[in-house]
Design a protein around this motif. Structure first.
Motif, PDB file in Angstrom:
ATOM      1  N   ARG A  36     -26.992  58.388 -33.212  1.00  0.00           N
ATOM      2  CA  ARG A  36     -26.084  57.148 -32.771  1.00  0.00           C
ATOM      3  C   ARG A  36     -25.027  57.167 -33.832  1.00  0.00           C
ATOM      4  N   GLU A  37     -25.308  57.168 -35.153  1.00  0.00           N
ATOM      5  CA  GLU A  37     -24.206  57.131 -36.108  1.00  0.00           C
ATOM      6  C   GLU A  37     -23.273  58.106 -35.851  1.00  0.00           C
ATOM      7  N   VAL A  38     -23.546  59.349 -35.693  1.00  0.00           N
ATOM      8  CA  VAL A  38     -22.471  60.338 -35.349  1.00  0.00           C
ATOM      9  C   VAL A  38     -21.743  59.966 -34.144  1.00  0.00           C
ATOM     10  N   GLU A  39     -22.085  59.283 -32.999  1.00  0.00           N
ATOM     11  CA  GLU A  39     -21.525  58.996 -32.073  1.00  0.00           C
ATOM     12  C   GLU A  39     -20.549  57.903 -32.164  1.00  0.00           C
ATOM     13  N   VAL A  40     -21.288  56.790 -33.086  1.00  0.00           N
ATOM     14  CA  VAL A  40     -20.362  55.702 -33.379  1.00  0.00           C
ATOM     15  C   VAL A  40     -19.020  56.136 -34.291  1.00  0.00           C
ATOM     16  N   ARG A  41     -19.416  57.147 -35.217  1.00  0.00           N
ATOM     17  CA  ARG A  41     -18.399  57.537 -36.029  1.00  0.00           C
ATOM     18  C   ARG A  41     -17.335  58.151 -35.154  1.00  0.00           C
ATOM     19  N   GLU A  42     -17.582  58.732 -34.165  1.00  0.00           N
ATOM     20  CA  GLU A  42     -16.670  59.484 -33.137  1.00  0.00           C
ATOM     21  C   GLU A  42     -15.840  58.311 -32.433  1.00  0.00           C
ATOM     22  N   ALA A  43     -16.696  57.290 -32.027  1.00  0.00           N
ATOM     23  CA  ALA A  43     -15.800  56.131 -31.590  1.00  0.00           C
ATOM     24  C   ALA A  43     -14.819  55.496 -32.273  1.00  0.00           C
ATOM     25  N   GLY A  67     -27.515  48.659 -38.027  1.00  0.00           N
ATOM     26  CA  GLY A  67     -27.679  47.240 -37.321  1.00  0.00           C
ATOM     27  C   GLY A  67     -27.168  46.118 -38.318  1.00  0.00           C
ATOM     28  N   GLU A  68     -26.498  46.816 -39.596  1.00  0.00           N
ATOM     29  CA  GLU A  68     -25.953  45.837 -40.460  1.00  0.00           C
ATOM     30  C   GLU A  68     -24.682  45.116 -39.973  1.00  0.00           C
ATOM     31  N   ALA A  69     -23.704  46.047 -39.488  1.00  0.00           N
ATOM     32  CA  ALA A  69     -22.459  45.466 -39.090  1.00  0.00           C
ATOM     33  C   ALA A  69     -22.665  45.310 -37.578  1.00  0.00           C
ATOM     34  N   SER A  70     -21.726  44.263 -37.030  1.00  0.00           N
ATOM     35  CA  SER A  70     -21.576  44.242 -35.694  1.00  0.00           C
ATOM     36  C   SER A  70     -20.502  45.119 -34.877  1.00  0.00           C
ATOM     37  N   ALA A  71     -20.733  45.363 -33.743  1.00  0.00           N
ATOM     38  CA  ALA A  71     -20.168  46.462 -33.099  1.00  0.00           C
ATOM     39  C   ALA A  71     -18.769  46.215 -32.992  1.00  0.00           C
ATOM     40  N   ALA A  72     -18.389  45.017 -33.265  1.00  0.00           N
ATOM     41  CA  ALA A  72     -16.874  44.590 -33.292  1.00  0.00           C
ATOM     42  C   ALA A  72     -16.357  44.375 -34.757  1.00  0.00           C
ATOM     43  N   ALA A  73     -16.964  45.092 -35.575  1.00  0.00           N
ATOM     44  CA  ALA A  73     -16.490  44.834 -36.982  1.00  0.00           C
ATOM     45  C   ALA A  73     -15.321  45.600 -37.270  1.00  0.00           C
ATOM     46  N   CYS A  74     -14.727  46.748 -36.423  1.00  0.00           N
ATOM     47  CA  CYS A  74     -13.578  47.130 -36.731  1.00  0.00           C
ATOM     48  C   CYS A  74     -12.252  46.570 -36.313  1.00  0.00           C
ATOM     49  N   PRO A  75     -11.632  45.859 -37.298  1.00  0.00           N
ATOM     50  CA  PRO A  75     -10.633  45.133 -36.823  1.00  0.00           C
ATOM     51  C   PRO A  75      -9.416  46.021 -36.255  1.00  0.00           C
ATOM     52  N   ILE A  76      -9.228  47.194 -36.694  1.00  0.00           N
ATOM     53  CA  ILE A  76      -8.325  48.129 -35.968  1.00  0.00           C
ATOM     54  C   ILE A  76      -8.560  48.490 -34.435  1.00  0.00           C
ATOM     55  N   GLY A  77      -9.733  48.682 -34.062  1.00  0.00           N
ATOM     56  CA  GLY A  77     -10.066  49.190 -32.777  1.00  0.00           C
ATOM     57  C   GLY A  77     -10.010  48.245 -31.967  1.00  0.00           C
ATOM     58  N   GLY A  78     -10.249  46.923 -32.294  1.00  0.00           N
ATOM     59  CA  GLY A  78     -10.349  45.813 -31.258  1.00  0.00           C
ATOM     60  C   GLY A  78     -11.455  45.975 -30.210  1.00  0.00           C
ATOM     61  N   ALA A  79     -11.074  45.340 -29.114  1.00  0.00           N
ATOM     62  CA  ALA A  79     -12.159  45.180 -28.199  1.00  0.00           C
ATOM     63  C   ALA A  79     -12.569  46.539 -27.596  1.00  0.00           C
ATOM     64  N   PRO A  80     -11.575  47.413 -27.452  1.00  0.00           N
ATOM     65  CA  PRO A  80     -11.866  48.794 -26.519  1.00  0.00           C
ATOM     66  C   PRO A  80     -13.199  49.628 -27.511  1.00  0.00           C
ATOM     67  N   VAL A  81     -12.845  49.596 -28.555  1.00  0.00           N
ATOM     68  CA  VAL A  81     -13.654  50.169 -29.476  1.00  0.00           C
ATOM     69  C   VAL A  81     -15.014  49.586 -29.651  1.00  0.00           C
ATOM     70  N   ALA A  82     -15.148  48.165 -29.783  1.00  0.00           N
ATOM     71  CA  ALA A  82     -16.408  47.509 -29.747  1.00  0.00           C
ATOM     72  C   ALA A  82     -17.132  47.614 -28.331  1.00  0.00           C
ATOM     73  N   GLU A  83     -16.340  48.009 -27.185  1.00  0.00           N
ATOM     74  CA  GLU A  83     -17.000  48.193 -26.124  1.00  0.00           C
ATOM     75  C   GLU A  83     -17.832  49.396 -26.057  1.00  0.00           C
TER      76      GLU A  83
END
Lengths: 261, 453
Positions: A36-43, A67-83
């Motif tokens: 999942r880490e690899v996939e998240v990194r790609e997202a 599980g330490e950071a929230s899925a929406a923690a990337c301020p640049i990616g915003g909602a689409p990345v969080a999704e």
């Protein structure tokens, strides 16, 4: 002829030994990689800007996978990345989505100015000078240091008070760090009912400086069916885990310091 | 090598004529007295009294909590009303001991007992200074016993009594030197007992002829003490300016004056040291100049620490022609702190209250323009910084450049750049905010470091 055979056999044996050794070493030093880490990194956008507070996208992906950071923690990616990250992690976007909230409602109509502050137009500089422009010493200074750091442009200062656009906010928390008065808090996206005041003075003193400040009367706490409100140091506080957003407290509040919806 | 002067500096109108001839008056406060627990640099003091306790003048009410901290004594007799948050001159609410003054000024036992410092050891002298709660009375408020405990006392070459008083409007040190020259010189002699290789130098700007004459007369009896007349230039009273003038040394912000062999103390502090060591009187009294064109009767007061600013203003006749001041400053116009409520106490390090009918800062903000890169700020900076580049870095929030490339942390907040800027930019304030920001960043990094290890 026999020389060729000998060489072939020797090389063949060496090959088998090395092969076995490699398999053994490979197993021995195997590093578990979270797929999942690899996939998240790609997202993630991959800019390595560090705006999330982590050392880069790799570190952030590891934190999300752990599980330490929230899925929406990337301020640049915003909602689409969080999704996308939510899809990878199997979490629901709505369940742990957080948004920032400014705990002050003391706009120009509700409090008045006591100082003609001049100088650098930055909340931190104002707080340092001690020359608070408003009567209330606790409230929003209104110079927009939070709006300045918001990567989503989700904060606007209107009428002297900062307010967060819940839909645009990604809950990165940069504004929380920027506010010198500690007025901004990350709250669950679902939460609708808030105490919009942080003034800890006695009710009498609060009334002198603001018409919408919490006076610590405890009416809200008394009538809360979910027992989600506590009043400590003349200030009501809502426990968001217990709150059902029924809005009764907002109706009861004589100062309209609690708002719902 | 001694120099003729320090680099840079400005010549603001000194406006000292308002109070230059106002002989000091003794004023004993009548209302409640307030003692904020963090009047000094360092850890806040810990209160040793509780609500309802009766205290006497000179009694300890809060004690030092760390090495860099200071005692606080009550300057009046009365009852402790509360230990609660109270507004201070800095604008913040700070834990304070609030004492209901009974107006009797009954003194605690042992105060006023004469003692001979020649018979004391260094430890005894330092102990007395610490017990008296003395901190730098010129403004910064650094605990004096800490300043007087350098690693190698033998390396101290100069003990500098700072009587420059370069800040416009203020004359309380001038009057102190005129009336208490003998005590100040004796105070310096006490310090010279601590530092055997040092020479005592009293720095006075040469616009104070009476003070210079009085100090010269008093110093004549001592071979190790001399008076040095300094040219009139702001900020002559800065610690670095004094050291530059006397010893010809420049030093970094990470160094203390003691690291370059100097101890600089305000004359008010030295007077307090004399009182503490020779007359067993802790720091209760201080001189305050009440001045500015909004005051009916500008004056110099010898008053008690903890009195409210409003009470002093009332004693000074209140507002001139009933017109309220537009700007209230603790200190002078260059480095003073603007405050907004008169219900704040005088602290150990407040040397003046300046009330002005015109807010020149607000007026100049209206006419502020972009930087025109004239470079005047750089030419007046006494530290040798380039304020225009620093301001550009701060506006871009590039604190790393501000700190590492432009040496922004060396700024002493003297205000020369803002004073001289033809574009009227709020430079000093930007730097103050930026320095706080850099300190916050450093703290955060330290915490991260600590969490990692």
């Amino acid at each position: 002829m026999s020389a060729i055979l000998t060489a072939t056999v020797v090389i063949g044996i060496v090959g088998v030994i090395v092969g076995i050794a490699l398999v053994y070493i490979g197993n021995k030093f195997h590093v578990e990689v979270d797929q999942r880490e690899v996939e998240v990194r790609e997202a993630l956008p991959g800019n390595n800007c560090g705006a999330c507070g982590y050392a880069g996208c790799d570190a952030m992906a590891a934190a999300i996978a752990a599980g330490e950071a929230s899925a929406a923690a990337c301020p640049i990616g915003g909602a689409p990345v969080a999704e996308r990250i939510n899809a990878i992690m199997g979490t629901s976007a709505e369940a742990d989505r957080q948004t920032a909230f400014v705990h002050c409602n003391g706009s120009c109509e509700h409090t008045s100015t006591k100082n003609n502050y001049v100088g650098v137009r930055d909340c931190r500089a104002v707080a340092l000078s001690g020359m608070y422009p408003w009567d209330c010493d606790y409230g929003c200074l209104g110079f927009g240091s939070c709006a300045e750091v918001c990567p989503q442009g989700a904060i606007h200062v209107t009428n002297g008070v900062a307010a967060v656009d819940r839909e645009a906010c990604v809950g990165c928390g940069l504004c929380v760090k920027a506010c010198p008065k500690g007025l901004i808090e990350l709250v669950p996206y679902e939460q609708k009912t808030f105490v919009r005041c942080v003034n800890k003075d006695r009710g009498k003193d609060v009334k002198l400086v603001c018409t919408v400040g919490c006076i610590g009367c405890r009416l809200c706490a008394r009538d809360c069916e979910a027992e989600a409100i506590t009043v400590d140091k003349n200030l009501a506080k809502i426990n968001y885990e217990l709150c059902t957003n029924c809005g009764k407290c907002a109706e009861k509040c004589p100062q309209t310091a609690i708002t719902s919806g | 090598m001694a120099r003729k002067s320090f680099r840079g500096g400005v010549h603001p109108a000194d406006r000292k004529e308002l109070t230059r001839d106002a002989a000091p008056e003794i004023y004993l406060p009548k209302n409640q007295m307030i003692y904020p627990l963090n009047q000094h640099i360092g850890k806040p003091s810990v209160p040793v009294v509780t609500r309802g306790d009766r205290v006497l003048a000179g009694q300890l009410i809060a004690e030092t909590s760390a090495f860099v901290s200071a005692n606080i004594v009550s300057a009046c007799s009365g009852t402790v009303k509360a230990v609660d948050r109270h507004r201070t001159i800095g604008g913040l609410f700070v834990d304070s001991v609030i004492i209901e003054n009974d107006g009797l000024y009954e003194q605690a036992e042992g105060i006023g007992e004469k003692a001979d410092y020649h018979a004391m050891t260094s430890e005894e002298i330092l102990r007395k200074i610490m017990d008296a709660g003395i901190i730098g009375m010129g403004g910064a408020g650094f605990p004096t016993h800490v300043k007087l405990s350098p690693k190698n006392p033998g390396d101290i070459r100069f003990v500098i009594a700072n009587g420059a008083e370069c800040e416009p409007y203020i004359t309380c040190d001038d009057h102190l030197m005129r009336s208490c020259a003998a005590e100040i010189v004796a105070g310096i002699d006490i310090l010279l007992n601590l530092f055997e290789n040092a020479e005592g130098v009293i720095v006075i700007e040469n616009n104070k002829p009476e003070a210079i004459a009085a100090m010269k007369k008093a110093a004549a009896a001592y071979t190790r003490i001399r008076v040095l007349e300094a040219p009139v230039k702001y900020p002559q009273g800065g610690e670095r300016s004094c050291i530059s003038l006397v010893a010809g040394i420049d030093y970094k912000i990470s160094q203390l004056p003691a690291d370059v062999g100097c101890i600089v103390d305000n004359v008010g502090t030295i007077y307090a040291i004399y009182k503490a060591v020779c007359e067993s009187t802790p720091l209760m009294e201080r001189r305050v100049t009440i001045t500015g064109d909004a005051v009916a009767r500008p004056c110099n007061l010898i008053t008690r620490i903890g009195v409210s600013c409003g009470e002093l203003l009332e004693y000074a006749g209140g507002w001139k022609d009933g017109k309220q001041a537009v700007k209230m400053l603790a200190g002078g116009p260059m480095m003073g702190i603007a405050f907004d409520s008169l219900d704040v106490p005088i602290q150990k390090n407040n040397n003046a209250l300046t009330f002005l009918t015109r807010d020149e800062v607000a007026e100049s903000e209206k006419s502020a323009t972009n930087c025109i890169r004239c470079g005047r700020c750089g030419s007046v900076c006494p530290v040798g910084l380039v304020p225009q580049l620093m301001a550009a870095a701060v506006e871009k929030k590039d604190f790393e450049r501000f700190e590492k490339k432009l040496y922004g942390m060396e700024c002493i907040s003297c205000g020369c750049c803002t004073f001289i800027c033809p574009a009227k930019r709020p430079l000093t304030q930007e730097f103050k905010a930026a320095k706080a920001e850099v300190m916050a960043i450093r703290r955060a990094e330290k915490e991260k470091e600590a969490a990692r290890s």
